[in-house]
Design a protein around this motif. Structure first.
Motif, PDB file in Angstrom:
ATOM      1  N   ARG A 152     -38.771  56.385  11.442  1.00  0.00           N
ATOM      2  CA  ARG A 152     -39.407  55.178  10.921  1.00  0.00           C
ATOM      3  C   ARG A 152     -39.756  54.186  12.032  1.00  0.00           C
ATOM      4  O   ARG A 152     -40.827  53.574  12.002  1.00  0.00           O
ATOM      5  CB  ARG A 152     -38.484  54.522   9.884  1.00  0.00           C
ATOM      6  CG  ARG A 152     -38.347  55.334   8.612  1.00  0.00           C
ATOM      7  CD  ARG A 152     -37.316  54.750   7.662  1.00  0.00           C
ATOM      8  NE  ARG A 152     -37.255  55.525   6.420  1.00  0.00           N
ATOM      9  CZ  ARG A 152     -36.375  55.307   5.444  1.00  0.00           C
ATOM     10  NH1 ARG A 152     -35.505  54.325   5.553  1.00  0.00           N
ATOM     11  NH2 ARG A 152     -36.395  56.058   4.363  1.00  0.00           N
ATOM     12  N   MET A 197     -31.468  50.890   6.559  1.00  0.00           N
ATOM     13  CA  MET A 197     -32.499  51.923   6.631  1.00  0.00           C
ATOM     14  C   MET A 197     -32.059  53.177   5.876  1.00  0.00           C
ATOM     15  O   MET A 197     -32.125  54.292   6.385  1.00  0.00           O
ATOM     16  CB  MET A 197     -32.837  52.232   8.098  1.00  0.00           C
ATOM     17  CG  MET A 197     -33.438  51.036   8.810  1.00  0.00           C
ATOM     18  SD  MET A 197     -33.921  51.348  10.535  1.00  0.00           S
ATOM     19  CE  MET A 197     -35.324  52.441  10.313  1.00  0.00           C
ATOM     20  N   SER A 204     -35.385  46.795   4.803  1.00  0.00           N
ATOM     21  CA  SER A 204     -35.883  46.503   6.147  1.00  0.00           C
ATOM     22  C   SER A 204     -36.334  45.062   6.316  1.00  0.00           C
ATOM     23  O   SER A 204     -36.420  44.559   7.436  1.00  0.00           O
ATOM     24  CB  SER A 204     -37.029  47.459   6.495  1.00  0.00           C
ATOM     25  OG  SER A 204     -36.524  48.776   6.625  1.00  0.00           O
ATOM     26  N   LYS A 210     -36.094  44.952  12.259  1.00  0.00           N
ATOM     27  CA  LYS A 210     -37.315  45.124  11.464  1.00  0.00           C
ATOM     28  C   LYS A 210     -38.584  45.007  12.310  1.00  0.00           C
ATOM     29  O   LYS A 210     -39.584  45.674  12.037  1.00  0.00           O
ATOM     30  CB  LYS A 210     -37.359  44.129  10.308  1.00  0.00           C
ATOM     31  CG  LYS A 210     -37.561  42.681  10.693  1.00  0.00           C
ATOM     32  CD  LYS A 210     -37.677  41.804   9.434  1.00  0.00           C
ATOM     33  CE  LYS A 210     -37.909  40.345   9.788  1.00  0.00           C
ATOM     34  NZ  LYS A 210     -38.025  39.514   8.562  1.00  0.00           N
ATOM     35  N   ASN A 213     -39.579  48.334  13.596  1.00  0.00           N
ATOM     36  CA  ASN A 213     -39.737  49.383  12.587  1.00  0.00           C
ATOM     37  C   ASN A 213     -41.218  49.510  12.206  1.00  0.00           C
ATOM     38  O   ASN A 213     -41.706  48.839  11.297  1.00  0.00           O
ATOM     39  CB  ASN A 213     -38.890  49.046  11.364  1.00  0.00           C
ATOM     40  CG  ASN A 213     -38.848  50.178  10.345  1.00  0.00           C
ATOM     41  OD1 ASN A 213     -39.697  51.073  10.359  1.00  0.00           O
ATOM     42  ND2 ASN A 213     -37.878  50.125   9.461  1.00  0.00           N
ATOM     43  N   TYR A 216     -42.146  50.378   8.560  1.00  0.00           N
ATOM     44  CA  TYR A 216     -41.994  49.214   7.677  1.00  0.00           C
ATOM     45  C   TYR A 216     -43.164  48.255   7.863  1.00  0.00           C
ATOM     46  O   TYR A 216     -43.746  47.765   6.885  1.00  0.00           O
ATOM     47  CB  TYR A 216     -40.671  48.513   7.967  1.00  0.00           C
ATOM     48  CG  TYR A 216     -40.572  47.137   7.384  1.00  0.00           C
ATOM     49  CD1 TYR A 216     -40.468  46.943   6.000  1.00  0.00           C
ATOM     50  CD2 TYR A 216     -40.606  46.004   8.206  1.00  0.00           C
ATOM     51  CE1 TYR A 216     -40.384  45.660   5.458  1.00  0.00           C
ATOM     52  CE2 TYR A 216     -40.527  44.729   7.671  1.00  0.00           C
ATOM     53  CZ  TYR A 216     -40.414  44.561   6.298  1.00  0.00           C
ATOM     54  OH  TYR A 216     -40.344  43.304   5.760  1.00  0.00           O
ATOM     55  N   GLU A 221     -42.865  53.108   4.890  1.00  0.00           N
ATOM     56  CA  GLU A 221     -41.527  53.472   5.349  1.00  0.00           C
ATOM     57  C   GLU A 221     -40.956  54.692   4.627  1.00  0.00           C
ATOM     58  O   GLU A 221     -40.318  55.553   5.243  1.00  0.00           O
ATOM     59  CB  GLU A 221     -40.601  52.263   5.154  1.00  0.00           C
ATOM     60  CG  GLU A 221     -39.230  52.417   5.764  1.00  0.00           C
ATOM     61  CD  GLU A 221     -38.457  51.108   5.712  1.00  0.00           C
ATOM     62  OE1 GLU A 221     -37.483  50.989   6.466  1.00  0.00           O
ATOM     63  OE2 GLU A 221     -38.826  50.223   4.915  1.00  0.00           O
TER      64      GLU A 221
END
Length: 366
Positions: A152, A197, A204, A210, A213, A216, A221
């Motif tokens: 991710r 997660m 997230s 975050k 990520n 996300y 995600e």
């Protein structure tokens, strides 16, 4: 796949470890860096949730505080200590590994992931966990959490069901793992994967990482990690015979190899081994079980149908559906019976698999 530059990697390391220092889980096996403790916890955590493992780990350490204690333990005691965790080959391999350490390594653990994989039952993930946590080697510990987190973060779309994908993740994470705190880094990834997660309901928006990520940030995600589905477990139907001889229960011990090796259950008869039509009725099942006992065990069983819904239990490759039948066995010779007659107190001391506990709970409860 996203590739981070050196500054982003450093920023991620700092952010993740600061969060771990504040919010990392207080788990009994994290109170020191003893490799034995790391090893036992990691083996227990395979296929098992953390909260389930904690009391098992504490009891296990009380019973087997050292490698030598584990190596010398009677198998029945070992299996009883593991009862309910499932995948019993894990604890058998642990004992084999303990004996290997005493015999071939003078009781000392190898210090690198590469040499740890020479030990029985220790694969790449467990080796990485021990080497990084106990010996500070900067190697990744790639498990389901690591796959999920890094797929991710970096939008890695390689299929994690394929064995060759592990090498890709190890290569990627090796660039990111800090050399000064690799064990904490790997444990932080474990905690991140089990909190912010998670697989199905990630949070997230409140995650400490975050901003790193990418999945996300892109709004996709749940598309990561990419994983092809496994084939469905093969369905197998059994009848469980809860038979008593006076005030004793008839219990059978599983063979020393194969599923649930050496564990104790009530007689479990595959339905396909009974002479039954496809549309058999309860009375037909009862009669077939009585005949089976007469032919296979040379015992006279007076059986009755237990009118409760069947027990179901899913293993990795099989799904069992188990119908209960109760009964009384006339006093006789157990020479042809693959087990023994035990009292209720003796039965409770036998190492039994989770599926057997489910059978007793279903059919002996009011």
């Amino acid at each position: 796949m996203i590739e981070w530059d050196a500054a982003t990697i450093k920023d991620f390391q700092t952010t993740l470890l600061a969060w771990f220092d504040e919010e990392g889980r207080d788990l009994p096996w994290r109170h020191d860096h003893e490799p034995y403790h790391v090893w036992v916890s990691e083996i227990m955590l395979q296929q098992t949730q953390v909260q389930t493992v904690i009391p098992y780990y504490q009891r296990f350490m009380a019973l087997f505080p050292t490698i030598a204690d584990l190596a010398a333990a009677p198998e029945s005691q070992l299996l009883k200590a593991w009862e309910g965790l499932g995948y019993y080959s894990r604890v058998r391999n642990m004992q084999r590994c303990a004996k290997q350490l005493l015999t071939d390594y003078d009781g000392q653990w190898p210090h690198t992931a590469a040499t740890l994989t020479d030990l029985i039952g220790i694969g790449p993930y467990t080796a990485g966990a021990i080497a990084s946590i106990a010996f500070n080697e900067p190697v990744p510990a790639v498990d389901g959490n690591a796959y999920r987190v890094f797929s991710r973060l970096l939008k890695i779309d390689a299929d994690i069901a394929k064995p060759q994908t592990r090498a890709l993740f190890e290569q990627v994470i090796s660039r990111i793992i800090p050399h000064d705190r690799p064990g904490d880094f790997n444990q932080a990834i474990m905690d991140l994967g089990s909190s912010y997660m998670t697989a199905r309901q990630p949070d997230s928006a409140h995650s400490p990482v975050k901003r790193f990520n990418q999945a996300y940030l892109d709004g996709d995600e749940l598309a990561y990690p990419v994983k092809t589905k496994k084939p469905r477990p093969k369905p197998i139907a059994y009848v469980a015979v809860l038979a008593q001889m006076q005030d004793h229960w008839l219990m059978t011990q599983r063979p020393s190899n194969g599923m649930l090796a050496n564990l104790w259950t009530v007689p479990l008869i595959p339905i396909e081994e009974l002479d039954l039509d496809e549309d058999y009725q309860p009375a037909d099942l009862v009669a077939a079980v009585e005949t089976y006992f007469k032919q296979e065990y040379r015992l006279t069983l007076t059986a009755h149908y237990l009118d409760k819904r069947p027990v179901t239990h899913t293993f990795t490759h099989q799904k069992w559906t188990i119908q209960g039948v109760g009964g009384e066995v006339m006093l006789g010779d157990l020479a042809y019976f693959a087990g023994k007659a035990v009292t209720t107190a003796e039965r409770q001391q036998l190492p039994m698999p989770k599926v057997q506990e489910k059978i007793f709970t279903r059919y002996l409860s009011d």
